[in-house]
Scaffold this motif. Sequence first.
Motif, short mmCIF file in Angstrom:
data_model
loop_
_atom_site.label_atom_id
_atom_site.label_comp_id
_atom_site.label_asym_id
_atom_site.label_seq_id
_atom_site.Cartn_x
_atom_site.Cartn_y
_atom_site.Cartn_z
N PHE A 111 0.82 -1.21 0.00
CA PHE A 111 0.00 0.00 0.00
C PHE A 111 0.86 1.26 0.00
O PHE A 111 0.52 2.25 -0.64
CB PHE A 111 -0.93 0.00 1.22
CG PHE A 111 -1.95 -1.09 1.16
CD1 PHE A 111 -3.11 -0.95 0.42
CD2 PHE A 111 -1.75 -2.29 1.84
CE1 PHE A 111 -4.06 -1.97 0.36
CE2 PHE A 111 -2.68 -3.31 1.79
CZ PHE A 111 -3.84 -3.15 1.05
N ARG A 112 1.97 1.22 0.71
CA ARG A 112 2.82 2.41 0.79
C ARG A 112 3.91 2.43 -0.28
O ARG A 112 4.39 3.50 -0.65
CB ARG A 112 3.49 2.48 2.17
CG ARG A 112 2.53 2.69 3.32
CD ARG A 112 3.27 3.06 4.59
NE ARG A 112 4.39 2.13 4.85
CZ ARG A 112 5.52 2.48 5.45
NH1 ARG A 112 5.71 3.72 5.85
NH2 ARG A 112 6.47 1.58 5.66
N ARG A 113 4.31 1.26 -0.77
CA ARG A 113 5.43 1.20 -1.71
C ARG A 113 5.06 0.36 -2.93
O ARG A 113 5.58 -0.74 -3.13
CB ARG A 113 6.66 0.62 -1.01
CG ARG A 113 7.08 1.42 0.23
CD ARG A 113 8.22 0.75 0.97
NE ARG A 113 9.46 0.76 0.21
CZ ARG A 113 10.59 0.20 0.61
NH1 ARG A 113 10.64 -0.40 1.79
NH2 ARG A 113 11.67 0.25 -0.13
N PRO A 114 4.15 0.87 -3.77
CA PRO A 114 3.69 0.08 -4.92
C PRO A 114 4.80 -0.27 -5.91
O PRO A 114 4.76 -1.34 -6.52
CB PRO A 114 2.62 0.98 -5.57
CG PRO A 114 2.90 2.35 -5.05
CD PRO A 114 3.47 2.17 -3.69
N GLU A 115 5.80 0.61 -6.06
CA GLU A 115 6.88 0.27 -6.99
C GLU A 115 7.71 -0.89 -6.47
O GLU A 115 8.13 -1.76 -7.24
CB GLU A 115 7.79 1.50 -7.21
CG GLU A 115 7.11 2.56 -8.05
CD GLU A 115 7.27 3.95 -7.47
OE1 GLU A 115 7.98 4.12 -6.46
OE2 GLU A 115 6.66 4.85 -8.03
N ARG A 116 7.97 -0.88 -5.17
CA ARG A 116 8.70 -2.00 -4.57
C ARG A 116 7.87 -3.28 -4.67
O ARG A 116 8.42 -4.38 -4.86
CB ARG A 116 9.05 -1.66 -3.11
CG ARG A 116 10.36 -2.25 -2.58
CD ARG A 116 10.27 -3.70 -2.21
NE ARG A 116 9.37 -3.96 -1.13
CZ ARG A 116 9.74 -3.95 0.16
NH1 ARG A 116 10.96 -3.66 0.50
NH2 ARG A 116 8.83 -4.25 1.09
N PHE A 117 6.54 -3.15 -4.55
CA PHE A 117 5.66 -4.31 -4.70
C PHE A 117 5.81 -4.92 -6.09
O PHE A 117 5.80 -6.15 -6.24
CB PHE A 117 4.21 -3.89 -4.45
CG PHE A 117 3.21 -5.01 -4.57
CD1 PHE A 117 3.33 -6.16 -3.81
CD2 PHE A 117 2.16 -4.91 -5.46
CE1 PHE A 117 2.40 -7.19 -3.92
CE2 PHE A 117 1.23 -5.93 -5.58
CZ PHE A 117 1.35 -7.08 -4.81
N GLU A 118 5.96 -4.08 -7.12
CA GLU A 118 6.16 -4.61 -8.47
C GLU A 118 7.46 -5.40 -8.54
O GLU A 118 7.52 -6.45 -9.18
CB GLU A 118 6.18 -3.46 -9.48
CG GLU A 118 4.81 -3.01 -9.96
CD GLU A 118 4.03 -4.14 -10.61
OE1 GLU A 118 4.61 -4.85 -11.46
OE2 GLU A 118 2.85 -4.33 -10.26
N GLU A 119 8.51 -4.89 -7.91
CA GLU A 119 9.78 -5.62 -7.91
C GLU A 119 9.63 -6.94 -7.15
O GLU A 119 10.20 -7.97 -7.53
CB GLU A 119 10.88 -4.77 -7.28
CG GLU A 119 11.17 -3.49 -8.06
CD GLU A 119 12.65 -3.17 -8.12
OE1 GLU A 119 13.26 -3.01 -7.05
OE2 GLU A 119 13.18 -3.09 -9.25
N PHE A 120 8.86 -6.92 -6.07
CA PHE A 120 8.58 -8.13 -5.32
C PHE A 120 7.91 -9.17 -6.22
O PHE A 120 8.30 -10.35 -6.23
CB PHE A 120 7.67 -7.78 -4.13
CG PHE A 120 7.07 -8.95 -3.42
CD1 PHE A 120 7.79 -9.66 -2.48
CD2 PHE A 120 5.75 -9.33 -3.69
CE1 PHE A 120 7.22 -10.74 -1.82
CE2 PHE A 120 5.19 -10.41 -3.03
CZ PHE A 120 5.91 -11.12 -2.10
N LEU A 121 6.92 -8.76 -6.99
CA LEU A 121 6.21 -9.69 -7.88
C LEU A 121 7.14 -10.20 -8.98
O LEU A 121 7.07 -11.38 -9.36
CB LEU A 121 4.99 -9.01 -8.49
CG LEU A 121 3.86 -8.65 -7.51
CD1 LEU A 121 2.74 -7.93 -8.25
CD2 LEU A 121 3.31 -9.89 -6.81
N ARG A 122 8.01 -9.34 -9.49
CA ARG A 122 8.96 -9.78 -10.52
C ARG A 122 9.87 -10.87 -9.98
O ARG A 122 10.12 -11.87 -10.65
CB ARG A 122 9.80 -8.60 -11.01
CG ARG A 122 9.03 -7.57 -11.82
CD ARG A 122 9.94 -6.48 -12.34
NE ARG A 122 9.13 -5.38 -12.89
CZ ARG A 122 9.16 -4.14 -12.47
NH1 ARG A 122 9.98 -3.80 -11.48
NH2 ARG A 122 8.40 -3.22 -13.02
N ALA A 123 10.38 -10.67 -8.77
CA ALA A 123 11.28 -11.67 -8.19
C ALA A 123 10.55 -12.99 -7.97
O ALA A 123 11.11 -14.07 -8.20
CB ALA A 123 11.87 -11.16 -6.88
#
Length: 406
Positions: A327-339
Motif C-alpha cells: 500500500f505504501r510502496r507500490p513500486e517496490r511491490f512490483e519488484e517483489f512480484l517480478r522476483a
Amino acid sequence: MKAYIVGGAVRDRLLGLPLADRDYVVVGATPDDMIALGYQPVGKDFPVFLHPQTHEEYALARTERKSGRGYKGFKVYAAPDVTLEEDLRRRDLTINAMAEDAAGTLVDPYGGQDDLAARVFRHVSGTFAEDPVRILRVARFAARFTDFAVAPETNVLMRQMVDNGEVDALVPERVWQEVARGLMEAQPSRMFQVLRDCGALVRLFPEIDRLFGVPQPPEHHPEVDTGVHVMRVVDWAARQGFSLPVRFAALTHDLGKGTTPPEQWPRHHGHEARSADLVRALSERIRVPADCRELAVAVAREHGNVQRALELRAGTVVELLERVDAFRRPERFEEFLRACECDFRGRPGYEDKAFPAPEYLRQALQAAQTIDAAGVARQADPARIRDAIFQARTQAVAAWRARAKD
C-alpha cells in the motif's frame, strides 16, 4: 613520456564491443611532470591523474610488491624507469594486459590476443595469487563473457589461494561490490559456478554453496536440485533485464532449503522463514544495501504465499499485501512480484507456463485501495483503527473476487 590505452578498452575494442571507459598508463613520467602538464592528482594508493580536458584517468606505470594479506597488502613503486611490460605484468588476466599507443599499435607481451581468440581467462603471472579480489573478478568476467572458460592452470591457482586462506582476507564491501556487478551481467550463474569450481563459494557464500545437491519435489521442480534451480532463477532475472534488488532476491529466495534436515527431503516445510533469517545474516555480513536486503527478505519470506495466492482467503491476501508494504510502496511491490515470478520461471518447462498470481495480486491491491482509509479511520474506535481499515480492505477484496467469479 608516453601514454598508452590499457586494459578493458583494448580488450573490448578487439572483441568489437562498445567502449565505456578508457584507462591510460603513462611511462617515463613523474607526478611532478603530470602536474606541470595540468593533470589533477586523484590517486590515494598510487599515482593517478585526471586529464585536464577529457577528465579520463591516467596512471603512472607501476609495479607492486606483496606486503601483507588481502587486496590492500601491497607496496607500490611508480617511477619513470618502470616499463610498460612491467606494468602490464602485474595485471590479472592476459586479455586485460594489452595496450595501444596513440598510433593504434597493439602491445601484447603476454598473449592476450591469442586468449581472446581462444575464449580463455588466463592469469598473466604468479602475482595473480597476491590479490584475492582477482578471484571475484574472474568470476564476474565469466558472467559477462559467457563463451569464455577459465584456464585449468588459473583455476588451480585460484584454488590454492582459497586453500591458503587468502580469500578470507577480502573485506565485505569489496565482496558485495564485485558480486553486485556480476549479478548485473548477462549470465550471473557463471559467476557462482566459477567460485564453486575453485572452492571460493563455500568460503564466501556458504548459504548458496550448500544448496547444491539438495533435492526438491520433482512434481514442482523438474530440475530437482535446489542449487540448479536458484541459478536458473537468477539467470531468468538477468534475461528480463531486472534490477539489482530483484536479482539479489532471486539469488537468495530459497536459502532456507539448505538447512532442511536430509530426512525431510525433498520437502522443505518452513523454509521461507529460515530463508528470510539467512538473507538478513548474509546481508549483514557482506554489507548489502537496504533496498536489496529488504526486497530479498520479503521475497524469501513470502514467495510461497505468492505461488498459492489464488487459494488464499481475502483476509490472508490483505495480510500479505500489508506485510510486503504494497500500500505504501507500490513500486517496490512490483519488484517483489517480478522476483517471485523469476522463482516460478526458473524451472524447466515453466518459462511460458501460465502464472496468474502476480496479476491476481495486483488486482487485489487495486481493489483494497478503493476504500477510503482516512474516512474509515475517522469513523472507527481510535483503539481499533488498524483493524477497521484491515476489515474494509478485506471486504473490498472479497467483493472484487465475487465479481470476478461472476
